[in-house]
Design a protein around this motif. Structure first.
Motif, PDB file in Angstrom:
ATOM      1  N   GLY A 291      32.857 -43.666  41.188  1.00 39.01           N
ATOM      2  CA  GLY A 291      34.048 -42.704  42.059  1.00 39.01           C
ATOM      3  C   GLY A 291      33.371 -42.372  43.021  1.00 39.01           C
ATOM      4  N   MET A 292      32.636 -42.142  43.471  1.00 37.24           N
ATOM      5  CA  MET A 292      32.199 -41.739  44.705  1.00 37.24           C
ATOM      6  C   MET A 292      31.895 -42.258  46.027  1.00 37.24           C
ATOM      7  SD  MET A 292      32.201 -37.890  44.182  1.00 37.24           S
ATOM      8  CE  MET A 292      33.961 -38.274  43.569  1.00 37.24           C
ATOM      9  N   GLY A 293      32.266 -43.574  45.134  1.00 36.19           N
ATOM     10  CA  GLY A 293      31.160 -45.314  46.179  1.00 36.19           C
ATOM     11  C   GLY A 293      30.273 -45.458  46.016  1.00 36.19           C
ATOM     12  N   ALA A 294      28.749 -44.725  44.827  1.00 41.30           N
ATOM     13  CA  ALA A 294      28.054 -45.084  45.023  1.00 41.30           C
ATOM     14  C   ALA A 294      27.897 -45.952  44.690  1.00 41.30           C
ATOM     15  CB  ALA A 294      27.148 -43.505  45.157  1.00 41.30           C
ATOM     16  N   GLU A 295      26.641 -46.332  44.623  1.00 39.07           N
ATOM     17  CA  GLU A 295      26.221 -47.765  44.023  1.00 39.07           C
ATOM     18  C   GLU A 295      24.815 -46.949  42.714  1.00 39.07           C
ATOM     19  OE1 GLU A 295      22.952 -51.132  43.808  1.00 39.07           O
ATOM     20  OE2 GLU A 295      23.115 -50.402  45.989  1.00 39.07           O
ATOM     21  N   PRO A 296      24.879 -46.370  41.692  1.00 40.61           N
ATOM     22  CA  PRO A 296      24.157 -46.083  40.831  1.00 40.61           C
ATOM     23  C   PRO A 296      23.408 -47.067  40.103  1.00 40.61           C
ATOM     24  CG  PRO A 296      26.057 -47.154  39.136  1.00 40.61           C
ATOM     25  CD  PRO A 296      26.282 -47.572  40.772  1.00 40.61           C
ATOM     26  N   LYS A 297      21.955 -46.404  40.830  1.00 35.99           N
ATOM     27  CA  LYS A 297      20.501 -47.322  40.297  1.00 35.99           C
ATOM     28  C   LYS A 297      20.270 -46.068  40.477  1.00 35.99           C
ATOM     29  CE  LYS A 297      19.403 -49.289  44.708  1.00 35.99           C
ATOM     30  NZ  LYS A 297      18.972 -50.489  45.738  1.00 35.99           N
TER      31      LYS A 297
END
Length: 327
Positions: A291-297
C-alpha cells in the motif's frame, strides 16, 4: 549401579545444572524478556518512523513483549545512532535507519562512533522506491517540464530535504548530475516538514520514499512525476519510472533496517531476524508495504552488510562529484 556410572552421573549433574542456571545463556534464550527500545534517529512522520512503528507493532504481537519506538533526531541521525552504539549489547536497545546510514561517513569529518564496526546489521526489510513529487497545484505536470525549467535557470528550481546531507538531499544531487541540471536544495527539520513545504508551494519538489508520500498522493494533494526502480509499482500504476521519462538513471531503492550494538549475542540477533521474517510474511505487513509502494521482503545480516558496503561506496562516488563539504 556400577562405580563408573556413579562417576558419570556425578560429573554430568553439576555440569548440566551449571548450563541450565547460567543467567547469560538463559537471558539470551528467553529474549525478549522485557520491553525493547528501537531508536528512530529522525523526526516523527518520516518513512523510517512509519515503517519502524509498524514492524515494532508486529514484533510486539508476536513475542508478547513490547517493542517501542523513541525518536532521537539530530545531526543527520548520528545522535540516535551514537546512543545505541554506546548502549549495552543485550538486544534491548536497537536503532532503525535507512540508506542515510551509508551516507554519514561522507557527510561528517568525524563520527562519534566507528561506522563500520560499532553497530551490527541485524536485518533489512521494506524496500521502498523514491518518488519525486510536486504540489497538485504546481505548474509542473511532467518530469521533463521540471528538468527543462531547471536547465534554463540553474538553482531556480528548488527541492525540500529533511536536512543537509540526508538521503533526499544526495538523491537530488545525483538526479541533477544525471539530467545535467542544477537544483537548489532547501533543508528542513525532517521529511515531514519538507513535505509541508511542497504542499504549500514553498519549494518546487521533493524526493522521498513512497512510504511517506503515499497518503498525500492518494489524496491528490501531491503529484508524483517519477519513481525510482526498473518498473512501475502496483500502488501507483500511472506514475512512470525515471527511465520511462527519458532519464538515464534508475534512482535509489531505499530500505529500512535494524542495527544492534557490537557484541550483541548471536542468539539474540538470530531471534530478531526470525521474528522480522515472520512479520514480513504476514498478510497485514504485506498489505501495509504494498500500500505504501514498497516491496515486502526481509534479508539477514550477511546480505544486509553487503548492501551497506555497496551503498556506502556508491554515495562516496556521488559525494565526490558534488560541492558538499563535510561538516
Amino acid at each position: 549401579m556400577t562405580f563408573s556410572k556413579k562417576i558419570f552421573i556425578a560429573v554430568l549433574f553439576p555440569l548440566s545444572l551449571g548450563i541450565l542456571s547460567n543467567p547469560v545463556v538463559n537471558a539470551q534464550t528467553n529474549y525478549p524478556a522485557r520491553p525493547v527500545k528501537i531508536i528512530v534517529p529522525f523526526a516523527p512522520g518520516g518513512a523510517v518512523d512509519v515503517v519502524t512503528r509498524k514492524i515494532a507493532q508486529k514484533l510486539t504481537e508476536q513475542t508478547g513483549q513490547t517493542f517501542f519506538v523513541e525518536n532521537k533526531a539530530g545531526a543527520t541521525g548520528t545522535i540516535g545512532v551514537n546512543q545505541v552504539a554506546k548502549s549495552d549489547p543485550d538486544g534491548y536497545n536497537l536503532v532503525a535507519n535507512d540508506t542515510t546510514y551509508s551516507l554519514i561517513p561522507h557527510i561528517f569529518k568525524k563520527l562519534p562512533f566507528d561506522h563500520s564496526s560499532d553497530l551490527m546489521p541485524v536485518s533489512a526489510f521494506v524496500f521502498v522506491p523514491m518518488g519525486l513529487v510536486v504540489s497538485s497545484e504546481s505548474k509542473y505536470k511532467t518530469l521533463n517540464e521540471l528538468i527543462v525549467d531547471a536547465k534554463k535557470e540553474p538553482n531556480k528550481v528548488t527541492y525540500g530535504t529533511g536536512g543537509a546531507g540526508t538521503t533526499p538531499h544526495f538523491v537530488g544531487e545525483a538526479f541533477g548530475i544525471a539530467v545535467g541540471a542544477n537544483f537548489m536544495a532547501i533543508p528542513f527539520k525532517g521529511a515531514a516538514e519538507a513535505t509541508q513545504a511542497v504542499l504549500s508551494n514553498s519549494v518546487d519538489f521533493q524526493f522521498a520514499s513512497t512510504t511517506g508520500l503515499m497518503g498525500n498522493v492518494k489524496a491528490d494533494k501531491l503529484r508524483m512525476l517519477g519513481i525510482s526502480g526498473e518498473k512501475r509499482i502496483p500502488a501507483l500504476p500511472d506514475v512512470p519510472t525515471f527511465a520511462e521519462s527519458g532519464v538515464k538513471w534508475n534512482g535509489l531503492i531505499n530500505w529500512t533496517g535494524l542495527w544492534a550494538p557490537k557484541g550483541t549475542p548471536q542468539l539474540v540477533l538470530t531471534k530478531l531476524q526470525k521474528e522480522i521474517a515472520i512479520a514480513m510474511n504476514t498478510p497485514d505487513m504485506k498489505s501495509f508495504s504494498e500500500g505504501m509502494g514498497a516491496e515486502p521482503k526481509q534479508i539477514g545480516s550477511e546480505a544486509f552488510a553487503k548492501i551497506l558496503k555497496e551503498s556506502t561506496d556508491n554515495w562516496g562516488r556521488i559525494a565526490a562529484n558534488t560541492a558538499f563539504e563535510k561538516q
